[in-house]
Write a protein that holds these residues in place. Sequence first.
Motif, PDB file in Angstrom:
ATOM      1  N   LEU A 285      42.802   8.637  36.266  1.00  0.00           N
ATOM      2  CA  LEU A 285      43.003   7.619  35.233  1.00  0.00           C
ATOM      3  C   LEU A 285      44.486   7.363  35.022  1.00  0.00           C
ATOM      4  CD1 LEU A 285      41.827   5.823  32.950  1.00  0.00           C
ATOM      5  CD2 LEU A 285      41.969   7.817  31.445  1.00  0.00           C
ATOM      6  N   TYR A 286      45.268   8.427  34.959  1.00  0.00           N
ATOM      7  CA  TYR A 286      46.706   8.266  34.729  1.00  0.00           C
ATOM      8  C   TYR A 286      47.460   7.880  35.995  1.00  0.00           C
ATOM      9  CZ  TYR A 286      46.859   9.301  29.818  1.00  0.00           C
ATOM     10  OH  TYR A 286      46.723   9.197  28.459  1.00  0.00           O
ATOM     11  N   PHE A 287      46.911   8.172  37.139  1.00  0.00           N
ATOM     12  CA  PHE A 287      47.504   7.712  38.395  1.00  0.00           C
ATOM     13  C   PHE A 287      47.323   6.200  38.539  1.00  0.00           C
ATOM     14  CE2 PHE A 287      46.725   6.800  42.977  1.00  0.00           C
ATOM     15  CZ  PHE A 287      48.038   6.951  43.424  1.00  0.00           C
ATOM     16  N   GLU A 288      46.176   5.704  38.112  1.00  0.00           N
ATOM     17  CA  GLU A 288      45.848   4.289  38.272  1.00  0.00           C
ATOM     18  C   GLU A 288      46.382   3.412  37.141  1.00  0.00           C
ATOM     19  OE1 GLU A 288      41.566   5.360  40.444  1.00  0.00           O
ATOM     20  OE2 GLU A 288      41.637   4.632  38.375  1.00  0.00           O
ATOM     21  N   ASN A 289      46.732   4.010  36.021  1.00  0.00           N
ATOM     22  CA  ASN A 289      47.132   3.220  34.853  1.00  0.00           C
ATOM     23  C   ASN A 289      48.442   3.731  34.260  1.00  0.00           C
ATOM     24  OD1 ASN A 289      44.644   1.383  34.152  1.00  0.00           O
ATOM     25  ND2 ASN A 289      43.783   3.409  34.582  1.00  0.00           N
ATOM     26  N   LYS A 290      49.475   2.967  34.433  1.00  0.00           N
ATOM     27  CA  LYS A 290      50.745   3.273  33.777  1.00  0.00           C
ATOM     28  C   LYS A 290      50.753   2.575  32.415  1.00  0.00           C
ATOM     29  CE  LYS A 290      51.961   5.211  37.666  1.00  0.00           C
ATOM     30  NZ  LYS A 290      50.672   5.049  38.390  1.00  0.00           N
ATOM     31  N   LYS A 291      51.381   3.181  31.447  1.00  0.00           N
ATOM     32  CA  LYS A 291      51.439   2.626  30.089  1.00  0.00           C
ATOM     33  C   LYS A 291      50.035   2.347  29.558  1.00  0.00           C
ATOM     34  CE  LYS A 291      56.052   0.652  30.640  1.00  0.00           C
ATOM     35  NZ  LYS A 291      56.897  -0.561  30.547  1.00  0.00           N
ATOM     36  N   LEU A 292      49.209   3.361  29.598  1.00  0.00           N
ATOM     37  CA  LEU A 292      47.808   3.227  29.192  1.00  0.00           C
ATOM     38  C   LEU A 292      47.673   2.858  27.719  1.00  0.00           C
ATOM     39  CD1 LEU A 292      44.892   3.488  30.160  1.00  0.00           C
ATOM     40  CD2 LEU A 292      44.999   5.931  29.624  1.00  0.00           C
ATOM     41  N   PHE A 293      48.575   3.361  26.888  1.00  0.00           N
ATOM     42  CA  PHE A 293      48.475   3.091  25.456  1.00  0.00           C
ATOM     43  C   PHE A 293      48.575   1.596  25.161  1.00  0.00           C
ATOM     44  CE2 PHE A 293      50.606   2.406  21.346  1.00  0.00           C
ATOM     45  CZ  PHE A 293      49.636   2.921  20.509  1.00  0.00           C
ATOM     46  N   SER A 294      49.536   0.923  25.754  1.00  0.00           N
ATOM     47  CA  SER A 294      49.696  -0.513  25.494  1.00  0.00           C
ATOM     48  C   SER A 294      48.481  -1.303  25.985  1.00  0.00           C
ATOM     49  CB  SER A 294      50.970  -1.045  26.171  1.00  0.00           C
ATOM     50  OG  SER A 294      50.898  -0.879  27.582  1.00  0.00           O
ATOM     51  N   ASP A 301      37.979  -6.300  24.357  1.00  0.00           N
ATOM     52  CA  ASP A 301      36.734  -6.678  25.000  1.00  0.00           C
ATOM     53  C   ASP A 301      36.087  -5.466  25.679  1.00  0.00           C
ATOM     54  OD1 ASP A 301      34.943  -8.950  26.061  1.00  0.00           O
ATOM     55  OD2 ASP A 301      35.519  -7.876  27.877  1.00  0.00           O
ATOM     56  N   LEU A 302      34.810  -5.248  25.445  1.00  0.00           N
ATOM     57  CA  LEU A 302      34.109  -4.076  25.983  1.00  0.00           C
ATOM     58  C   LEU A 302      34.125  -4.058  27.503  1.00  0.00           C
ATOM     59  CD1 LEU A 302      32.423  -1.535  25.559  1.00  0.00           C
ATOM     60  CD2 LEU A 302      30.387  -2.985  25.381  1.00  0.00           C
ATOM     61  N   GLU A 303      33.899  -5.198  28.123  1.00  0.00           N
ATOM     62  CA  GLU A 303      33.890  -5.246  29.592  1.00  0.00           C
ATOM     63  C   GLU A 303      35.246  -4.865  30.176  1.00  0.00           C
ATOM     64  OE1 GLU A 303      31.358  -5.613  31.642  1.00  0.00           O
ATOM     65  OE2 GLU A 303      30.006  -5.745  29.912  1.00  0.00           O
ATOM     66  N   LYS A 304      36.313  -5.246  29.500  1.00  0.00           N
ATOM     67  CA  LYS A 304      37.648  -4.870  29.975  1.00  0.00           C
ATOM     68  C   LYS A 304      37.879  -3.370  29.832  1.00  0.00           C
ATOM     69  CE  LYS A 304      39.816  -9.371  29.181  1.00  0.00           C
ATOM     70  NZ  LYS A 304      40.856 -10.126  28.430  1.00  0.00           N
ATOM     71  N   PHE A 305      37.290  -2.764  28.803  1.00  0.00           N
ATOM     72  CA  PHE A 305      37.389  -1.307  28.665  1.00  0.00           C
ATOM     73  C   PHE A 305      36.625  -0.606  29.785  1.00  0.00           C
ATOM     74  CE2 PHE A 305      38.663  -1.879  24.117  1.00  0.00           C
ATOM     75  CZ  PHE A 305      39.820  -1.127  24.193  1.00  0.00           C
ATOM     76  N   LEU A 308      38.920  -0.732  32.645  1.00  0.00           N
ATOM     77  CA  LEU A 308      40.083   0.122  32.443  1.00  0.00           C
ATOM     78  C   LEU A 308      39.752   1.583  32.747  1.00  0.00           C
ATOM     79  CD1 LEU A 308      43.032   0.328  31.449  1.00  0.00           C
ATOM     80  CD2 LEU A 308      42.124   0.580  29.119  1.00  0.00           C
ATOM     81  N   PHE A 309      38.572   2.015  32.344  1.00  0.00           N
ATOM     82  CA  PHE A 309      38.170   3.413  32.552  1.00  0.00           C
ATOM     83  C   PHE A 309      37.272   3.595  33.780  1.00  0.00           C
ATOM     84  CE2 PHE A 309      39.257   3.364  28.009  1.00  0.00           C
ATOM     85  CZ  PHE A 309      40.143   4.445  27.973  1.00  0.00           C
ATOM     86  N   ASP A 310      37.251   2.582  34.623  1.00  0.00           N
ATOM     87  CA  ASP A 310      36.458   2.668  35.858  1.00  0.00           C
ATOM     88  C   ASP A 310      37.209   3.507  36.884  1.00  0.00           C
ATOM     89  OD1 ASP A 310      34.573   2.297  37.830  1.00  0.00           O
ATOM     90  OD2 ASP A 310      35.328   0.312  38.405  1.00  0.00           O
ATOM     91  N   THR A 311      37.157   4.805  36.706  1.00  0.00           N
ATOM     92  CA  THR A 311      37.891   5.709  37.589  1.00  0.00           C
ATOM     93  C   THR A 311      36.954   6.768  38.131  1.00  0.00           C
ATOM     94  OG1 THR A 311      39.909   7.039  37.737  1.00  0.00           O
ATOM     95  CG2 THR A 311      38.549   7.354  35.783  1.00  0.00           C
ATOM     96  N   SER A 312      37.420   7.466  39.148  1.00  0.00           N
ATOM     97  CA  SER A 312      36.597   8.473  39.805  1.00  0.00           C
ATOM     98  C   SER A 312      37.441   9.708  40.079  1.00  0.00           C
ATOM     99  CB  SER A 312      36.020   7.892  41.106  1.00  0.00           C
ATOM    100  OG  SER A 312      35.143   8.810  41.717  1.00  0.00           O
ATOM    101  N   THR A 313      36.922  10.603  40.896  1.00  0.00           N
ATOM    102  CA  THR A 313      37.666  11.789  41.303  1.00  0.00           C
ATOM    103  C   THR A 313      38.408  11.510  42.599  1.00  0.00           C
ATOM    104  OG1 THR A 313      35.811  12.628  42.605  1.00  0.00           O
ATOM    105  CG2 THR A 313      35.909  13.289  40.292  1.00  0.00           C
ATOM    106  N   SER A 314      39.260  12.431  43.009  1.00  0.00           N
ATOM    107  CA  SER A 314      39.871  12.362  44.333  1.00  0.00           C
ATOM    108  C   SER A 314      38.818  12.708  45.391  1.00  0.00           C
ATOM    109  CB  SER A 314      41.060  13.322  44.423  1.00  0.00           C
ATOM    110  OG  SER A 314      40.650  14.639  44.126  1.00  0.00           O
TER     111      SER A 314
END
Length: 430
Positions: A285-294, A301-305, A308-314
């Motif tokens: 999640l943090y590798f794919e998203n810089k400045k996650l707080f902003s 929007d729920l779909e955008k969330f 945003l959290f559409d992540t997986s494992t290595s």
Amino acid sequence: MKEEFLHYLWKYKKFNFSNLKTTNLLPIVLEQVGEHNQMNSGPDFFNTQLVIDNQKWAGNVEIHSKSSDWYVHHHECDPAYDNVILHVVWENDVEVFRKDNSIIPALQLKDYIDKNILSQYQKLFQNKDTSWIQCEKQLCDVSDFIIFNWQERLYLERLEQKSELIKELLYKSSNDWETVLFKLLAKNFGLKVNSDPFLSLANSFDFSVLRKCSNNLKYLEALFYGQAGLLNSDLDVPYVKELLQYYEFLKNKFTLKNHGVLPFQFFRLRPSNFPTIRISQLANLYFENKKLFSKIITTSDLEKFYKLFDTSTSDFWKTHYTFDKESSARKKKVTKSFVHLILINTVIPIKFLYAKSQGKDVSEEIFGLISQLPVEKNTISDKFISLGVNMEDALHSQSMIQLKNNYCDKKACLKCSIGNYLLNREDSLG
């Protein structure tokens, strides 16, 4: 008779106050009941104004079940009670004197109480301790309108309660919202079983270290697993050996220590919730998203969330749940139901408090978001549903958790809108 009920009667004037008299038959005209002292020591109501036998008085009111409780509580020795102008009691069993030997006027409240409210109070509190909640036999009589209005207030109260941890984390991080978001997310990724170990992991290094590692997924995983104490040098697994090398480098570079990290639990967890899996998802999640707080603050929007959290494992974790045992290949993505938990427990509370700190009102946005999430499945929501409470979304399930934990379990029915409705309804409904 419980004093809490007497406080309620006095505060909301739930008695016939048109022809009040002291126990010595002096007429009382009640002008202001005063300010309820709910937290501090001293008399129960401050700044009361009333007239006794044509004499205007301004001062404090003390309330007891029996007037003799004045001496049981040793108020005669406490100067904080010198300014009591009226002793409100259920039963006046003894006179109470001031230091100058004058009698403190007493009002025997049982002579003026509405019989209907007394009957409803007895019905509400006659349930034995074996009842799940005091009003479970009467709850079906309460309209959805009353419950829904109360649920909105309960949910805001729950957000305020969740804000306390955020405030504490902000204080410790010098108001770095990005740092606080990471710590809350880490706690959330641990779910109930591993929430404290995950939070201790997030607290074990400065967030600046994560920022410096965020462009390299292996660095992030090495940081997280290494600080978690999950890297075993005895394992002959290339992935583990690689992470160990990276971790030793990071450990020396940033002087990392992990003495305060709590042990992670695997027992009775579904494999998809193993801390090994959740740590890799958090790192991604943090590798794919810089400045996650902003991104979180500007998204509503729920779909955008979901995206945003559409992540997986290595890749390693596609065929593993633990470091030492291979399993059938499976992509381990963050599910929508897990995103719902993240939104409920991290995203919405932090958006709520951040907006509040900026002097903005985002209640409409927050209500809109929480109302799109499904009702949570837990023992509390299931029980309320079985008692006839209509539950449509996560706002309702969150509010009922707040109700059960902070009102029902504490028998604080007099502070509850449902309890107040049941107390004040007509006998014909009961």
